[in-house]
Scaffold this active site. Structure first.
Site, PDB file in Angstrom:
ATOM      1  N   ASN A 199       0.873  -1.174   0.000  1.00  0.00           N
ATOM      2  CA  ASN A 199       0.000   0.000   0.000  1.00  0.00           C
ATOM      3  C   ASN A 199       0.908   1.222   0.000  1.00  0.00           C
ATOM      4  OD1 ASN A 199      -2.545  -1.347   0.124  1.00  0.00           O
ATOM      5  ND2 ASN A 199      -2.151  -1.797   2.275  1.00  0.00           N
ATOM      6  N   GLU A 282      -8.527  -2.767  -3.059  1.00  0.00           N
ATOM      7  CA  GLU A 282      -8.742  -2.050  -1.807  1.00  0.00           C
ATOM      8  C   GLU A 282      -8.429  -0.558  -1.931  1.00  0.00           C
ATOM      9  OE1 GLU A 282      -8.092  -5.655   1.374  1.00  0.00           O
ATOM     10  OE2 GLU A 282      -6.364  -4.377   0.949  1.00  0.00           O
ATOM     11  N   ARG A 332     -16.387 -13.094  -2.506  1.00  0.00           N
ATOM     12  CA  ARG A 332     -14.984 -12.644  -2.514  1.00  0.00           C
ATOM     13  C   ARG A 332     -14.032 -13.769  -2.908  1.00  0.00           C
ATOM     14  NH1 ARG A 332     -12.039  -9.472   2.526  1.00  0.00           N
ATOM     15  NH2 ARG A 332      -9.914 -10.177   2.146  1.00  0.00           N
ATOM     16  N   LYS A 356      -2.095 -15.021  -3.551  1.00  0.00           N
ATOM     17  CA  LYS A 356      -2.181 -15.515  -2.180  1.00  0.00           C
ATOM     18  C   LYS A 356      -2.509 -17.009  -2.196  1.00  0.00           C
ATOM     19  CE  LYS A 356      -3.367 -11.305   0.329  1.00  0.00           C
ATOM     20  NZ  LYS A 356      -4.200 -10.699   1.392  1.00  0.00           N
ATOM     21  N   ASP A 361      -7.874 -14.534   2.693  1.00  0.00           N
ATOM     22  CA  ASP A 361      -6.874 -13.605   3.226  1.00  0.00           C
ATOM     23  C   ASP A 361      -6.118 -14.228   4.387  1.00  0.00           C
ATOM     24  OD1 ASP A 361      -5.386 -11.331   3.569  1.00  0.00           O
ATOM     25  OD2 ASP A 361      -6.970 -10.138   4.457  1.00  0.00           O
ATOM     26  N   GLU A 389      -1.057 -12.241  10.996  1.00  0.00           N
ATOM     27  CA  GLU A 389      -2.196 -11.334  11.081  1.00  0.00           C
ATOM     28  C   GLU A 389      -3.437 -12.019  11.642  1.00  0.00           C
ATOM     29  OE1 GLU A 389      -4.933  -8.558   8.116  1.00  0.00           O
ATOM     30  OE2 GLU A 389      -3.120  -9.526   7.343  1.00  0.00           O
ATOM     31  N   GLU A 494      -6.105 -23.276  15.507  1.00  0.00           N
ATOM     32  CA  GLU A 494      -7.323 -23.499  14.728  1.00  0.00           C
ATOM     33  C   GLU A 494      -8.460 -23.972  15.627  1.00  0.00           C
ATOM     34  OE1 GLU A 494      -8.708 -25.902  10.683  1.00  0.00           O
ATOM     35  OE2 GLU A 494      -6.981 -26.627  11.833  1.00  0.00           O
ATOM     36  N   TRP A 524     -16.724  -6.048   3.369  1.00  0.00           N
ATOM     37  CA  TRP A 524     -15.491  -6.744   2.998  1.00  0.00           C
ATOM     38  C   TRP A 524     -15.709  -8.149   2.456  1.00  0.00           C
ATOM     39  CZ3 TRP A 524     -11.141  -3.971   2.646  1.00  0.00           C
ATOM     40  CH2 TRP A 524     -11.097  -2.747   3.310  1.00  0.00           C
TER      41      TRP A 524
END
Length: 662
Positions: A199, A282, A332, A356, A361, A389, A494, A524
Site C-alpha cells: 500500500n 482495496e 470474494r 495468495k 486472506d 495477522e 485453529e 469486505w
C-alpha cells in the site's frame, strides 16, 4: 579483505546464527578458493568462526599444500548438470569436506549448509550431493512504511516493533542490523526483499525517484549476503511523481516516464530486482481507471524493467471490498480467479502474477487458491504470510510450517504440485521488525526460518526443518520439549478460533481477538451466515456461488457436496445445520464446543512445557515467551467462551458433556 561479520547491537538475539552454531566450522583448517564479493563474505564468516574457536583459514592454496578439514571452492564444480549461480555440491572424502560452486551465492549457501550440519559434516565418508533451489526467487515482502501511517503505524500488520529499514521518515543511518538481517535470511535461503509496503502512500512513492538513494543504501548492505532489493511502487506514479495527466498504460508518455524512472533506479542499484504492485485492489490505483486490463498494467512495467532483467510482481489480491452484505451472489473467494483466468497468456515474460495461497486472506484454514492451478500460460508466484495477522499476531505460538507444506504439496492436477507451479517464486509477508527478538515472539522466528527452507525446497519435511531451527537456535538441550510446543501449535490455534474453515470472526480493523459478527454486516465480503438453523457459506455450483466449480476434477466434485467435502473446510464450502454429522462422527455444534475446550487445554499444556525449559534457554528469552504464553492463554479462553456462547445462543443446542458455556 574478508567482509567482517555484522555485529549485533547489545541485547539483540542472534536467532538461528548464534556463535555456537559455527563451532564445527570454526575449529578446523579451512581452504577457500575463488574471488568476488560473496567469496569475501564467506571468508569473513569462516575467519570469524576460526578466531572464536581456534581454527585456521587459508586462501587460494594450490593442491598438495596440506591437508584441510574443509574446502570451499568457487569454480571447482565439474558436475555434468549445471548448478547455476545458487547451487553447490557437498562431499566428504579422505577426511576432507568439500563444497564446490560456480557462483558466489552457491558458495555462501554451501557454507551455511555445512553450518546446519555441524559435526555431522565432518564425520565419516559422504558421497557428493548436489543442492540447488527449486525456486529461483525466494522473497520477503516488508509491509513497512517510511513515514508512520496514522492508522497502520510503522509496519502494516507488523507485530515485532518498528521497521528494520526506516526511522523518522527516512532510511536508518546505521544499517548494520539490516546487514545482520541479510545474513539471517541468506542462512535459510532467502534471496530477495521488498523494502516497503504494497500500500504505497505518497512518501513511499518517492522512493522510486528522488529518494532512490535511500533504497540504494539498503541494497548495499544486503548485497554481500546475496539479497536483491525490490521496491513496491504506485501504479499512479506518473501522475503523483511525474506530473503527467494520466497513468494509462497504453499512453506513450506514460511508457516513456516508466522507462526513464526505471533506468535511473538501475543506475543507483545495478542488481535491482524489480517492482511489486498492488493495483485496483482495496482502493489502490490501477489500470481499470483507464479501461485497461491487469495484463496491460503489468506489461507496462515489465517493458520498463526488461532491458535490465528485472521483474514486476503484480498481486492478484483483487476483489470488491465495497460489497453489499445482503447480496448472497457476490463471493470474494471467486474474485481472483474471475479477474485473472481470462488473462492467461496475456502477461509478458517479465511479469509475475503474485497469488495468495488461499482465496480469502491468510486465514488459519482455507482451501488452496484455484487460480494457482488455472493459469498454465502465466508465471505465478505464491504468496504466504509469515506475519501472523490472523494466526495470533506473534502473541500466540502458531508455527505455520505444516500449513505451508500442505499448500505447497497440494496438486490441482496429478502432474504438478503448487510448489512446482510457483515458477515465479515463493513470497512471504515478513514477520520481522526492530524488536530485540526480530519477530516479537521469539518462537515466531521458526516461521521465518521455515519459509526460507521451504522456498528452497517446497517438498521438504517441515518437521525436519523445525528440528533444524531448534538445534541451530538453542542447541540440543531443549529440542524435544520445544518441538512438542511448536509442532501442534497451528492446529491448536485453529481449534480455539474460527471453526471448520469458516474464517475471520475477528475484531474489525486490527484483527486480533474474537468477534463472531465483527465482519458479518461489513462491505469486505467475509461472512459466515450463521442463523438459528445452521452456519457456513454455500459455495457449491448447484445452489451456491459456484466457487467450488473453479477447481479441476476431482477437487470440484469433492468440494461440491457436504457429504464428501473435508471436515476442516466444510463451512467454507457449505451452509449446514448444527446437527450435520461430520466424517469424524460428531455434529457440527459438538465439534465447535469440543475443539474450543481442547484448544485451551492444549495451550495450558504447552505453557507448562515451556515453563519446564527455564534452565535450558536464555532467561531473558524465556521470560519473553512466558509473558506471551500468558496472553495466549487469556486469548484462547476468550475465543473459547465467545465462540461457544455465541453458538449455544444461536442454535439452542447444549453441550452434550455439560461443560460451562456462558
Amino acid at each position: 579483505m574478508p567482509l567482517p561479520v555484522p555485529v549485533l547491537p547489545e541485547g539483540v538475539d542472534p536467532a538461528w546464527l548464534p556463535p555456537a552454531a559455527f563451532r564445527a566450522v570454526g575449529g578446523r583448517r579451512t581452504l577457500i578458493r575463488g574471488s568476488g564479493p560473496l567469496v569475501e563474505t564467506v571468508h569473513g564468516e569462516v575467519a570469524e568462526a576460526c578466531l572464536r574457536f581456534g581454527g585456521r583459514v587459508v586462501r587460494d592454496a594450490e593442491p598438495g599444500d596440506g591437508a584441510y578439514d574443509l574446502v570451499l571452492d568457487l569454480g571447482g564444480a565439474d558436475d555434468p548438470e549445471p548448478l547455476g549461480e545458487e547451487g553447490f555440491t557437498c562431499a566428504r572424502e579422505g577426511g576432507t569436506t568439500t563444497v564446490t560452486a560456480v557462483g558466489g551465492r552457491g558458495l555462501l549457501y554451501g557454507l551455511f549448509h555445512v553450518v546446519r550440519l555441524g559435526e555431522a559434516a565432518f564425520t565419516g565418508e559422504q558421497a557428493r550431493e548436489r543442492h540447488h533451489p527449486a525456486l529461483a526467487l525466494r522473497m520477503l515482502d516488508h509491509w513497512d512504511n517510511v513515514a508512520v501511517h496514522p492508522v497502520m503505524g510503522q509496519v502494516e500488520r507488523g507485530y515485532a516493533g518498528g521497521s528494520l529499514f526506516w526511522e523518522d521518515g527516512r532510511a536508518r543511518e546505521d544499517l548494520e542490523r539490516v546487514r545482520a538481517y541479510g545474513r539471517l535470511l541468506a542462512a535459510c535461503g532467502i534471496n530477495a526483499v521488498a523494502v516497503n509496503n504494497v500500500n504505497v502512500h505518497e512518501t513511499e512513492a518517492r522512493l522510486l525517484t528522488d529518494r532512490i538513494g535511500e533504497v540504494a543504501a539498503i541494497a548495499d548492505v544486503l548485497r554481500p549476503y546475496g539479497i536483491r532489493t525490490h521496491l513496491s511502487v504506485s501504479f499512479a506514479a506518473p501522475v503523483v511523481l511525474g506530473g503527467l495527466p494520466t497513468a494509462d498504460p497504453l499512453e506513450e508518455t506514460v511508457r516513456d516516464w516508466w522507462a526513464t524512472a526505471t533506468g535511473a533506479v538501475y543506475e543507483a542499484i545495478p542488481d535491482f530486482g524489480g517492482y511489486v504492485v498492488k493495483a485496483d485492489s482495496e482502493g489502490r490505483p490501477g489500470p481499470f481507471a483507464y479501461g485497461r486490463s491487469h495484463a496491460d498494467g503489468a506489461n507496462l512495467l515489465a517493458a520498463a524493467l526488461e532491458p535490465y532483467g528485472g521483474t514486476v510482481h503484480w498481486r492478484a489480491f483483487v476483489y470488491d471490498h465495497c460489497q453489499d452484505w445482503r447480496d448472497r451472489g457476490t463471493d470474494r473467494a471467486r474474485a481472483a480467479y474471475d479477474h485473472f483466468v481470462p488473462l492467461d497468456g496475456a502477461f509478458a515474460a517479465g511479469a509475475v502474477l503474485q497469488v495468495k495461497h488461499g482465496p480469502m486472506d491468510f486465514q488459519v484454514r482455507e482451501p488452496v487458491s484455484p487460480l494457482i492451478g488455472a493459469m498454465p500460460g502465466t508465471r505465478l508466484a505464491v504468496e504466504l504470510q509469515a506475519t501472523q495477522e490472523y494466526t495470533g499476531q506473534q502473541w500466540h505460538v502458531c508455527w505455520l510450517g505444516p500449513m505451508w507444506s500442505e499448500v505447497l504439496r497440494f496438486r490441482h492436477r496429478p502432474e504438478s504440485s503448487v510448489g512446482e507451479l510457483a515458477r515465479g517464486g515463493l513470497i512471504a509477508v515478513s514477520n520481522a521488525g526492530d524488536d530485540p527478538f526480530w519477530t516479537g515472539h521469539p518462537l515466531a522466528q521458526a516461521n521465518l526460518y521455515t519459509f526460507g527452507r521451504l522456498a528452497w525446497r517446497p517438498d521438504a519435511d517441515p518437521d525436519g526443518i523445525l528440528d533444524e531451527w531448534i538445534r541451530l537456535t538453542f542447541g540440543p538441550g531443549p529440542e524435544p520439549g520445544l518441538h512438542a510446543v511448536l509442532d501442534g501449535s497451528w492446529r491448536t490455534y485453529e481449534k480455539y478460533t474460527a471453526p471448520l474453515g469458516v474464517g475471520f470472526m475477528v475484531q474489525p480493523g486490527h484483527h486480533y481477538g474474537p468477534s463472531v459478527d465483527g465482519y458479518e454486516y461489513s462491505p469486505w465480503g467475509t461472512y459466515h451466515f450463521a442463523d438459528r438453523d445452521g452456519i457456513g457459506v454455500d459455495r457449491s455450483v448447484a445452489t451456491g456461488t459456484g466457487y467450488a466449480g473453479q477447481y479441476a476434477k476431482p477437487w470440484a466434485e469433492l468440494y461440491e457436496s457436504p457429504d464428501t467435502c473435508p471436515d476442516e473446510l466444510l463451512l467454507f464450502f457449505h451452509h449446514v445445520s448444527y446437527g450435520h454429522t461430520l466424517h469424524s462422527g460428531k455434529t457440527v455444534i459438538q465439534h465447535i464446543y469440543d475443539t474450543h475446550f481442547e484448544g485451551v487445554e492444549e495451550v495450558e499444556e504447552a505453557r507448562e512445557v515451556w515453563d519446564s525449559l527455564a534452565g535450558l534457554v536464555d532467561p531473558v528469552l524465556h521470560a519473553r515467551v512466558a509473558e506471551r504464553y500468558e496472553e495466549q492463554l487469556r486469548g484462547a479462553r476468550e475465543w473459547r467462551d465467545q465462540i461457544n456462547s455465541y453458538f449455544l445462543r444461536k442454535s439452542g443446542v447444549p453441550d452434550e458433556r455439560g461443560r460451562r458455556i456462558y
